[in-house]
Write a protein that holds these residues in place. Structure first.
Motif, short mmCIF file in Angstrom:
data_model
loop_
_atom_site.label_atom_id
_atom_site.label_comp_id
_atom_site.label_asym_id
_atom_site.label_seq_id
_atom_site.Cartn_x
_atom_site.Cartn_y
_atom_site.Cartn_z
N LEU A 1 0.82 -1.21 0.00
CA LEU A 1 0.00 0.00 0.00
C LEU A 1 0.86 1.26 0.00
N ALA A 2 1.91 1.25 0.81
CA ALA A 2 2.80 2.41 0.89
C ALA A 2 3.50 2.65 -0.44
N GLY A 3 3.92 1.55 -1.10
CA GLY A 3 4.58 1.70 -2.39
C GLY A 3 3.65 2.29 -3.44
N VAL A 4 2.43 1.78 -3.48
CA VAL A 4 1.43 2.31 -4.42
C VAL A 4 1.13 3.77 -4.12
N ASN A 5 1.07 4.10 -2.82
CA ASN A 5 0.77 5.47 -2.41
C ASN A 5 1.84 6.45 -2.90
N VAL A 6 3.10 6.05 -2.82
CA VAL A 6 4.18 6.93 -3.27
C VAL A 6 4.08 7.19 -4.77
N VAL A 7 3.85 6.13 -5.54
CA VAL A 7 3.73 6.27 -7.00
C VAL A 7 2.56 7.18 -7.36
N ILE A 8 1.40 6.93 -6.74
CA ILE A 8 0.21 7.75 -7.02
C ILE A 8 0.45 9.20 -6.61
N SER A 9 1.09 9.40 -5.47
CA SER A 9 1.31 10.75 -4.97
C SER A 9 2.23 11.55 -5.89
N LEU A 10 3.30 10.93 -6.36
CA LEU A 10 4.21 11.62 -7.27
C LEU A 10 3.52 11.94 -8.58
N ALA A 11 2.76 10.99 -9.09
CA ALA A 11 2.03 11.22 -10.35
C ALA A 11 1.01 12.32 -10.16
N PHE A 12 0.32 12.30 -9.02
CA PHE A 12 -0.67 13.33 -8.72
C PHE A 12 -0.03 14.70 -8.62
N PHE A 13 1.13 14.77 -7.95
CA PHE A 13 1.83 16.05 -7.79
C PHE A 13 2.21 16.64 -9.15
N ILE A 14 2.81 15.83 -10.01
CA ILE A 14 3.24 16.32 -11.32
C ILE A 14 2.04 16.73 -12.17
N PHE A 15 0.99 15.92 -12.14
CA PHE A 15 -0.20 16.24 -12.93
C PHE A 15 -0.90 17.50 -12.43
N MET A 16 -1.08 17.60 -11.11
CA MET A 16 -1.84 18.70 -10.54
C MET A 16 -1.09 20.02 -10.55
N TYR A 17 0.20 19.98 -10.23
CA TYR A 17 0.93 21.23 -10.00
C TYR A 17 1.94 21.58 -11.10
N LYS A 18 2.13 20.70 -12.08
CA LYS A 18 3.01 21.01 -13.20
C LYS A 18 2.26 21.00 -14.52
N TYR A 19 1.48 19.94 -14.74
CA TYR A 19 0.81 19.78 -16.03
C TYR A 19 -0.42 20.68 -16.17
N LEU A 20 -1.35 20.60 -15.22
CA LEU A 20 -2.60 21.37 -15.34
C LEU A 20 -2.38 22.88 -15.40
N PRO A 21 -1.54 23.49 -14.52
CA PRO A 21 -1.32 24.94 -14.63
C PRO A 21 -0.73 25.33 -15.98
N LEU A 22 0.15 24.50 -16.53
CA LEU A 22 0.76 24.80 -17.82
C LEU A 22 -0.28 24.72 -18.94
N VAL A 23 -1.16 23.73 -18.84
CA VAL A 23 -2.25 23.61 -19.83
C VAL A 23 -3.16 24.83 -19.76
N ALA A 24 -3.53 25.26 -18.55
CA ALA A 24 -4.41 26.42 -18.39
C ALA A 24 -3.78 27.68 -18.96
N ALA A 25 -2.50 27.92 -18.66
CA ALA A 25 -1.82 29.11 -19.18
C ALA A 25 -1.71 29.06 -20.69
N THR A 26 -1.44 27.87 -21.25
CA THR A 26 -1.31 27.72 -22.71
C THR A 26 -2.64 27.98 -23.41
N GLU A 27 -3.74 27.48 -22.85
CA GLU A 27 -5.06 27.69 -23.45
C GLU A 27 -5.47 29.16 -23.37
N LEU A 28 -5.15 29.82 -22.26
CA LEU A 28 -5.47 31.25 -22.14
C LEU A 28 -4.66 32.08 -23.13
#
Length: 345
Positions: free
Chosen positions: A138-165
């Motif tokens: 469970l802890a191993g899965v949590n780390v993978v999900i957390s890192l993926a979530f961090f990159i998607f939420m705080y790197k990918y989505l803001p960049l997509v929003a700024a690019t679309e604007l």
């Protein structure tokens, strides 16, 4: 994921004590030791303590400015992972033990231990083994999900929003304006996430233990006896909080990204990931300086993090404060055994 994204950066290379809230408990660390105390539903407090090595004492380059921030971040996240896994073990073991005892009682309600009933010790051992196996993956899965979530939420989505604007209004595509929009979206998502998870009862209890950890560290730094009454009089807002670190990273990153000359989407995305260690190192230096110079201009940069702690820390109960005290007592006892110099940095 909420806990995984709040790294334990509350104790640095020159700071005596710090810690992290975990599931129904608190982890505390000193320069050469760490300890954790978790409370079971039964009220029993389970503890563990282990020695720590300071990498900078073996490798002087790890104590260099900026570098020490990156090393501390990695070391703290590793330690935080271990602390979270231990607290998960305690919680799962308690559930497993209760289920096993219920099964034994239902199957053989009239037999004594001599006649074949399963001994309680065996039940506890089985529960501990099951808990360790479950929490491990469970802890191993949590780390993978957390890192993926961090990159998607705080790197990918803001960049997509700024690019679309930028497509809607080309005037928003300038280097400064583009990165201001990107940073603003990142901050909004971060604040919404922190506030949203605080609505969950389990996370709210983690925030209460977070408050207990801060109060206990404050009491220790001021030389007060580590009693529940002495600890409870202090604030839950601490300048070295991991929340303050994350907020500082958010603000500092805006300026860093403005210096990146890339204009294509994927080049900007790659640069944001590659610059993470540098931004983390600089942010660590600012937090470290601000903690020692409360009235400085740098300290103003940590002020938003202190405001954010109104969400990520909550007033703890006496029982929660006691957990933090037990954890710190165990860490400092081991520190003393290892000959650590007990001074306030």
């Amino acid at each position: 994921m909420a806990v995984q994204l709040l790294p334990a950066l509350e104790s640095g290379e020159e700071t005596l004590v710090g810690g992290q809230a975990v599931l129904e408990g608190v982890m505390m660390r000193s320069p050469h030791a760490w300890a954790i105390a978790c409370r079971k539903p039964s009220g029993e407090v389970v503890t563990m303590r282990e020695p720590l090595e300071r990498p900078s004492e073996k490798h002087t380059w790890m104590a260099w400015p900026i570098v020490r921030g990156v090393m501390t971040l990695g070391y703290a996240m590793s330690l935080g992972y271990r602390a979270l896994r231990f607290s998960a073990n305690v919680a799962i073991e308690d559930v497993m033990q209760k289920e096993d005892e219920d099964v034994v009682t239902a199957a053989k309600p009239t037999l004594s231990e001599a006649e074949g009933a399963v001994p309680l010790k065996s039940t506890k051992t089985q529960a501990r083994e099951k808990a360790a196996a479950i929490s491990g993956w469970l802890a191993g899965v949590n780390v993978v999900i957390s890192l993926a979530f961090f990159i998607f939420m705080y790197k990918y989505l803001p960049l997509v929003a700024a690019t679309e604007l930028k497509k809607v209004d080309p005037a928003l595509g300038g280097q400064i304006m583009f990165n201001l929009i990107d940073g603003a979206v990142r901050l909004i998502l971060f604040l919404l996430f922190i506030w949203g998870v605080s609505l969950f009862a389990d996370i709210r209890r983690v925030y209460e233990y977070h408050g207990a950890e801060h109060k206990t560290v404050f009491a220790f730094e001021n030389g007060d006896p580590l009693s529940t009454a002495a600890v409870q009089k202090y604030s839950t807002f601490h300048p070295r909080c991991g929340t303050s670190f994350l907020m500082t990273v958010m603000l500092i990153s805006i300026g860093f990204y403005m210096l990146v000359p890339f204009t294509s989407f994927w080049a900007r995305f790659a640069a944001r990931i590659a610059l993470l260690p540098v931004i983390a190192g600089v942010s660590y230096e600012i937090i470290r300086f601000a903690a020692k110079h409360r009235g400085s201009l740098f300290a103003l940069m940590t002020t938003p993090g202190l405001w954010l702690q109104r969400i990520t820390t909550k007033p703890p109960s006496d029982e929660q404060a006691q957990c933090a005290i037990v954890a710190l007592d165990h860490a400092m006892a081991l520190e003393k055994e290892r000959g650590g110099e007990l001074v306030i940095a």
